[in-house]
Design a protein around this motif. Structure first.
Motif, mmCIF file in Angstrom:
data_model
loop_
_atom_site.group_PDB
_atom_site.id
_atom_site.type_symbol
_atom_site.label_atom_id
_atom_site.label_comp_id
_atom_site.label_asym_id
_atom_site.label_seq_id
_atom_site.Cartn_x
_atom_site.Cartn_y
_atom_site.Cartn_z
ATOM 1 N N GLU A 187 -4.462 1.077 7.527
ATOM 2 C CA GLU A 187 -3.056 1.493 7.579
ATOM 3 C C GLU A 187 -2.580 1.952 6.207
ATOM 4 O OE1 GLU A 187 -0.606 -1.503 9.472
ATOM 5 O OE2 GLU A 187 -1.959 -1.645 11.194
ATOM 6 N N ALA A 188 -2.956 1.221 5.165
ATOM 7 C CA ALA A 188 -2.545 1.583 3.808
ATOM 8 C C ALA A 188 -3.138 2.924 3.404
ATOM 9 C CB ALA A 188 -2.947 0.488 2.824
ATOM 10 N N VAL A 190 -4.051 5.463 5.319
ATOM 11 C CA VAL A 190 -3.389 6.563 6.027
ATOM 12 C C VAL A 190 -1.981 6.762 5.472
ATOM 13 C CG1 VAL A 190 -2.583 7.379 8.279
ATOM 14 C CG2 VAL A 190 -4.782 6.200 8.099
ATOM 15 N N PHE A 191 -1.315 5.665 5.184
ATOM 16 C CA PHE A 191 0.027 5.716 4.605
ATOM 17 C C PHE A 191 0.013 6.463 3.266
ATOM 18 C CE2 PHE A 191 3.383 3.712 1.999
ATOM 19 C CZ PHE A 191 4.489 3.766 2.837
ATOM 20 N N LEU A 192 -0.960 6.147 2.424
ATOM 21 C CA LEU A 192 -1.065 6.802 1.116
ATOM 22 C C LEU A 192 -1.394 8.274 1.282
ATOM 23 C CD1 LEU A 192 -3.086 3.990 -0.669
ATOM 24 C CD2 LEU A 192 -0.719 4.646 -1.186
ATOM 25 N N THR B 169 5.332 4.674 -3.263
ATOM 26 C CA THR B 169 4.495 4.686 -2.059
ATOM 27 C C THR B 169 3.363 3.681 -2.201
ATOM 28 O OG1 THR B 169 5.005 7.012 -1.689
ATOM 29 C CG2 THR B 169 3.062 6.143 -0.592
ATOM 30 N N ALA B 173 2.575 0.294 -0.019
ATOM 31 C CA ALA B 173 1.278 -0.035 0.584
ATOM 32 C C ALA B 173 0.819 -1.425 0.140
ATOM 33 C CB ALA B 173 0.240 1.017 0.201
ATOM 34 N N LEU B 176 2.722 -4.016 2.139
ATOM 35 C CA LEU B 176 2.197 -4.044 3.513
ATOM 36 C C LEU B 176 0.946 -4.907 3.590
ATOM 37 C CD1 LEU B 176 1.611 -2.803 6.430
ATOM 38 C CD2 LEU B 176 0.503 -0.929 5.216
ATOM 39 N N ILE B 177 0.006 -4.656 2.690
ATOM 40 C CA ILE B 177 -1.253 -5.401 2.728
ATOM 41 C C ILE B 177 -1.027 -6.878 2.401
ATOM 42 C CG2 ILE B 177 -3.531 -5.669 1.667
ATOM 43 C CD1 ILE B 177 -3.578 -2.641 1.229
ATOM 44 N N VAL B 253 3.301 7.569 10.294
ATOM 45 C CA VAL B 253 2.098 6.749 10.134
ATOM 46 C C VAL B 253 2.186 5.493 11.007
ATOM 47 C CG1 VAL B 253 0.748 5.369 8.506
ATOM 48 C CG2 VAL B 253 1.709 7.575 7.803
ATOM 49 N N ALA B 254 1.136 5.264 11.799
ATOM 50 C CA ALA B 254 1.077 4.073 12.642
ATOM 51 C C ALA B 254 0.734 2.861 11.797
ATOM 52 C CB ALA B 254 0.024 4.253 13.735
#
Lengths: 298, 298, 298, 298
Positions: A187-188, A190-192, B169, B173, B176-177, B253-254
């Protein structure tokens, strides 16, 4: 000299059995498909003629099989380990199976005069070859102590984590965290990538902070290079997450993140990607984000 | 000598500004509540009389504020940074804010002749005091190079990760992690505890394998000791996950795992636990598993 | 005769304004793109020359616009509703926007001497044409009573649900349940199809029991026929779920199922399927199950 | 006269067997705890002396038991249905069990010359008493036709949905949707309550639109009144969702919403609330939102 009956000479089992031969044990190997037995014999092992033959004269029996039903099939029945091993034999199941099945095997083995341990491993094929697996052992302290000389030829970290079944429980927890962490890293990434970020620099700074993890350390290069050759196949991780789900359900443990990870891995398998490395979860997250890569190999 | 205007002398900002003083910069500090300014003056800084006063003669402006609206309030308006800093001033926002707001600040600052960078940090209060923060910098390469002498007094890893907004950004991330990993570790701990496993041995073997992560390395002792004093407060992590959600949504983004982590953190805050360390997610997983600990402190 | 200024003559707004004309009101219509105004004039409405012109002589102003910023743009500013409507004018916003924005509009409108209601609708284009929308109204009881003669020309169910913003809150709850229910029905359909079940018979028995819902009643035929022409576009549902997420977050409300539904809808939009009917979530569930339909139209 | 052997005289089974007596069948009933058999005898049934006795002279055997293992225990073994029923006997299992177990029972029964159907029901205790259950039948068309005279005494809707196991598959889908819908309604109720909304008016307008469902129609009054006496216990729904999870996993079907619903129901059971009605999910959503109700009747 200690004699070891070794059942299951697959991708993991063959190098493990070979390490025991190299380590000075007398090893009698059995495998359902006979080709593997021949290879093992070429490497200095002795070929058994069936399960009973492999365990009849053994001091220690090691099993390394795909799933719970395979282990049950080998242990029970008139040709099985329980019916043919000598009283007092140490039986070490190193497969990854259900903790409740492992506990039952210990109980039923004990009723047959055997000392059964569950000792699943982590580290993968290369660590099996190199004899540096991590081994999580469940069982009685004396039996674990007796098993150490064998286990130390196979792994670098041999950790006794509790009574029978505990090794499998810890392995299940391991698989839960690994699947979830791969998902989070995917996920990270793709986010980046979806923003204007230099992904490699970002990964470097992320890996060094509180977001750091072993996926960043050992696996992220393959993800960035889009190399999804296994490694550890999604199909096996799917099996393991089935074990996690069942064990969590039986114990009433909430796994809100683990259940999402299990859904994602299950989707990959359902779509036919079970043969890819588990890091290929990245592809699913990309697809769910409308960002599938056309340059993706395979 | 380079003059730095420093706005936001809170838990993070005060030690950071102090490190700049120690590092040989002339630092003029401003904070909304004046007590912090007095403390800063005792440590060798100069007290500014408002934002305009702090930035008027500065070569570099650093802002360290709680959230996007705070940063916007400080930058815009007739008393703000944009209206009062000299053309060419380097403006480094080190707050954790929305990437789209950071990008807008860079654009609007540029229209005012200023060079704006986003440079959020990770590492927490102790790393701020020790000057060993990790800094994720977004902006033009020349401006990042110009900012290095200042940033190197504040952090150990200074990583340029892309154009304006990219620092935020990457920080998003990171958050999130981190939230997801805490959740996974919490699920694993409850899972282990619910079975007959020696949790400390299990954690040791898990931390050394593919399930290893910085939460195991730095935070799990506190979790096992049930010490949930912050550290990093759940309320702040909740704010940051709001940034993640919005940025992921905007980019399409999923984040199936990230959104679950955000729900869990949000629940903790809604229940009044926003002041605890983010590792207190463990409590929520325990509660969802019917395993709340009566011996839990507080 | 009551004069109504109607702003927003789109897919929903045009038939609504037309129903007011038919119902005996004098209606002055405005739309950003002038083509719609001409069509409205052909249907008996009067064409306004801008927002100020539409509202200056109106007793009632109705707005029907895509999103919160559109409504704010129409209300505020020197050419806007608030600056140009007569004191005491009833302003009825029937758009689906954020509850907090709706509450702010009511407050700011009141400061301008206006009586503002939020009155979002459900039922879709056909119900707008037929004048049988469901209308969820938030605002002061007297103002709601005063608005009834207008609203009753547009809808069959006019429900006062609380103070300003409440109509939007109820609409948000509606969109949460609808998205989740479509997802659940999609999961069930794929589940049934993956086993050897007669899906139509199954749907019939499911729809008649405790699993029954309006998706089964009104939408499942289209799903089984794989007709995903809107209807209600995924892109709009995605916007609405953004409102739900923000409002739930602000209020500290846990939406574990709603957040998953939002992820699924977001994925469809990110993948470029925002123009399909929201029931096309079925396709995503099929894909996640490795069961994409090759015979799928489009 | 057709003779029916009826095994399982519990909360559901006793009224069902009684309805068969009333409907003109000769019914021989068996239950593990003999008290129920005595009650059944008082209502006009005949008391069997064990399973073999109940089925030996029966034309039709009906089983109504808690879970898969119970049904297997009754069917297999020397005292079981398969070993003692006459060739050609129609065996109708109306329990809710795993579809794969149901399919296996049909196959094994057929090998014993028996015609086995799976025919789980929905509607609950009151519908069992009233003889108006919905019955989802899997099996061969001729066998389903032959079973109709019996089933029509028990239910109002008798739907043949496919081959053996299909009835259980449809029941599983039913339980997936019901749990998810209760969760969605709970989220919406907490969402509405957290804002200034008149919940009863909101429910009325929601129930009449695309968000309408049978939970709103039949269950929401109990939720608003906080009456969580079962009805259908969370513990049973938890068992059923285990069936759904396993069947979905086996078939590779993604259930992102269903798996969240299963987590929520599992949490309620783990916390000791398995004896409450499944609508008590509302309490969990409230708690996750920091809005537990002090006035909640325990």
């Amino acid at each position: 000299m200690t004699t070891v009956g070794f059942i299951g000479l697959g991708i993991m089992g063959l190098p493990m059995a070979t390490n025991l031969v190299t380590g000075g044990f007398e090893v009698i190997g059995h495998n359902r498909s006979p080709g593997k037995v021949a290879t093992f014999a070429e490497r200095g092992g002795r070929a058994a003629n069936g399960i009973a033959d492999a365990v009849r004269d053994a001091d220690v029996v090691v099993t390394m099989l795909p799933d719970s039903p395979d282990v049950e099939a080998v242990m029970y029945g008139s040709d099985g380990v329980f019916a043919n091993a000598k009283p007092g034999t140490l039986v070490i199941d190193m497969s990854t199976i259900r903790p409740d099945v492992a506990a039952k095997l210990a109980k039923d083995g004990s009723a047959n005069g055997l000392r059964v341990l569950d000792a699943p491993v982590s580290g993968g094929e290369q660590a099996a070859v190199d004899g540096i697996l991590s081994v999580m052992v469940g069982g009685a302290p004396d039996d674990v102590a007796a098993a150490r000389p064998v286990l130390e030829k196979l792994g670098r970290t041999i950790m006794h984590v509790g009574p029978a079944g505990s090794g499998q429980t810890v392995k299940a927890a391991n698989q839960l965290i690994v699947a979830g962490t791969i998902g989070l890293v995917a996920e990270a990434l793709v986010f980046l990538d979806a923003h204007d970020v230099d992904t490699r620099s970002a990964v470097e700074v992320l890996a060094g902070g509180l977001a750091g993890n072993a996926i960043f350390d050992r696996k992220v290069e393959g993800m960035l290079a889009r190399n999804f050759a296994p490694g550890f196949r999604l199909a096996l991780h799917h099996k393991d997450l089935g074990i996690v789900s069942a064990a969590a359900r039986d114990a009433g443990v909430a796994t809100p993140l683990g259940s999402v990870a299990a859904q994602l891995v299950g989707s990959m398998v359902a779509r036919g990607d079970g043969g890819l490395d588990h890091t290929a979860l990245l592809r699913l997250v990309e697809e769910l984000s409308g960002r599938s890569r056309e340059d993706d190999p395979a």
